[in-house]
Design an enzyme around this catalytic site. Structure first.
Site, PDB file in Angstrom:
ATOM      1  N   SER A 254       4.455  -6.169   2.752  1.00 53.00           N
ATOM      2  CA  SER A 254       3.176  -5.955   3.426  1.00 53.00           C
ATOM      3  C   SER A 254       2.031  -6.523   2.582  1.00 53.00           C
ATOM      4  CB  SER A 254       2.993  -4.468   3.716  1.00 53.00           C
ATOM      5  OG  SER A 254       1.848  -4.231   4.479  1.00 53.00           O
ATOM      6  N   LEU A 255       1.142  -5.676   2.082  1.00 59.87           N
ATOM      7  CA  LEU A 255       0.067  -6.134   1.190  1.00 59.87           C
ATOM      8  C   LEU A 255       0.611  -6.984   0.056  1.00 59.87           C
ATOM      9  CD1 LEU A 255      -2.813  -5.983  -0.138  1.00 59.87           C
ATOM     10  CD2 LEU A 255      -2.005  -3.851  -1.218  1.00 59.87           C
TER      11      LEU A 255
ATOM     12  N   GLN B 181       0.844  -1.190   0.000  1.00 57.33           N
ATOM     13  CA  GLN B 181       0.000   0.000   0.000  1.00 57.33           C
ATOM     14  C   GLN B 181       0.881   1.243   0.000  1.00 57.33           C
ATOM     15  OE1 GLN B 181      -3.174  -0.310   2.787  1.00 57.33           O
ATOM     16  NE2 GLN B 181      -3.913   1.774   2.490  1.00 57.33           N
TER      17      GLN B 181
ATOM     18  N   GLN C 121       1.652 -10.671  10.566  1.00 57.01           N
ATOM     19  CA  GLN C 121       2.198  -9.603   9.726  1.00 57.01           C
ATOM     20  C   GLN C 121       1.510  -8.278  10.009  1.00 57.01           C
ATOM     21  OE1 GLN C 121       0.928  -8.043   6.192  1.00 57.01           O
ATOM     22  NE2 GLN C 121       2.410  -9.138   4.922  1.00 57.01           N
TER      23      GLN C 121
ATOM     24  N   ARG D 241      -9.094  -7.350   4.878  1.00 56.16           N
ATOM     25  CA  ARG D 241      -7.890  -6.918   5.614  1.00 56.16           C
ATOM     26  C   ARG D 241      -7.854  -5.395   5.715  1.00 56.16           C
ATOM     27  NH1 ARG D 241      -2.494  -5.430   3.979  1.00 56.16           N
ATOM     28  NH2 ARG D 241      -0.854  -6.189   5.392  1.00 56.16           N
TER      29      ARG D 241
ATOM     30  N   HIS E 107       1.686  -3.001  11.366  1.00 56.57           N
ATOM     31  CA  HIS E 107       2.865  -3.827  11.632  1.00 56.57           C
ATOM     32  C   HIS E 107       3.477  -3.506  12.996  1.00 56.57           C
ATOM     33  CE1 HIS E 107       2.243  -4.836   7.514  1.00 56.57           C
ATOM     34  NE2 HIS E 107       2.572  -3.631   7.088  1.00 56.57           N
TER      35      HIS E 107
END
Length: 306
Positions: A88-89, A10, A243, A113, A194
């Site tokens: 991440s994503l 993102q 995560q 999410r 995170h």
């Protein structure tokens, strides 16, 4: 040549991403349409026009749809990686590319999410701060004493992202600038990610993940939480949940891929943010390329098929 496909997270989104590919390539269009069906959102309006992209439950499936549709197109051209990793994503793109999720399934999952992440923290009370010029250890030492502040992303040797409460981040921005940081930048996010501040959100998302059917990985995939590949007995659901509330060890993932002899890195998605990080790190002779639109795709295919 040992090849890794990298999927950005993102923040990589751009208005118009994927439209030229959607209009010219059937494989891209078919995959994108499946993602739109799964997300139950107008991802074409989001990607092509920028509509609704201030909401994580829109931007996350939008970035995912563009990235995985581009992956499907590269695969249809005979370009297949041995390794997949995502920031991440982007880890969801990597897992989908490896066959763990279907595009339709994963688009729905990342929408959920995004919603859970946006709802986890009151707007304006928390966020994230990019710090360039210090090691992760130096950043950890500097934030000691700010109890709800954490290193959220370890991106490279001298680039980290911290997450915390707004008042602490404002004070830390001044502190890092005073210490001589090359750049200190608040990220355009609604809250912290995170970091343990999202522990409850991570538990809620784990309940969602438990209802998902997962397939075996067909490729090596790197875990953000581990900083190394998923193992044969790794609990994918647990690691994806973690995560959300634990540090992204991207620097460790990159170092591990380099040590494993990876000679070609292909960033698959709307930006070249991961490409820029890698180019500062890899040795001469290692190919690093960003494939994000029709022009960069055709340039890459022309080189690849020589």
């Amino acid at each position: 040549m040992r090849t890794a496909f990298l999927f950005p997270g993102q923040g990589a989104q751009t208005v118009g991403m994927g439209q030229d590919l959607y209009d010219h390539y059937t494989v891209y269009k078919q995959t994108f349409d499946a993602c739109q069906q799964g997300a139950e959102k107008d991802l074409k309006a989001a990607c092509f026009e920028g509509r609704g992209m201030d909401e994580s439950e829109m931007v996350q499936p939008a970035i995912f749809a563009h990235s995985i549709s581009l992956f499907a197109l590269l695969k249809s051209e005979g370009i297949k990686p041995q390794i997949c990793a995502g920031l991440s994503l982007g880890e969801y793109g990597a897992l989908c590319a490896a066959g763990v999720f279907t595009p339709l399934q994963c688009a729905a999952l990342v929408r959920k999410r995004g919603r859970i992440m946006d709802e986890a923290f009151p707007p304006g009370t928390g966020g994230m701060l990019s710090v360039i010029g210090f090691t992760a250890g130096q950043v950890e030492a500097a934030i000691d004493g700010y109890g709800d502040t954490y290193v959220a992303n370890h991106l490279s040797e001298l680039q980290t992202v911290i997450a915390g409460r707004t008042k602490d981040l404002e004070a830390l921005k001044k502190l890092f600038e005073h210490k001589g940081a090359k750049m200190v930048t608040p990220l355009a996010v609604k809250g912290p990610s995170h970091a343990p501040l999202l522990d409850e959100a991570a538990n809620a998302f784990l309940s969602v993940l438990k209802s998902e059917t997962l397939s075996a990985m067909a490729l090596t995939v790197y875990s953000n939480v581990l900083g190394e590949p998923y193992g044969k007995h790794s609990d994918v659901r647990s690691l994806l949940s973690q995560q959300m509330c634990r540090r992204v060890r991207w620097h460790d993932c990159v170092e591990h891929m380099i040590e494993a002899g990876t000679m070609r890195f292909v960033e698959v998605g709307p930006s070249n943010v991961l490409t820029k990080l890698l180019k500062r790190r890899v040795n001469k002779g290692v190919e690093v390329v960003s494939v994000r639109d029709r022009q960069t795709l055709e340039d890459f295919l022309a080189r690849y098929k020589k």
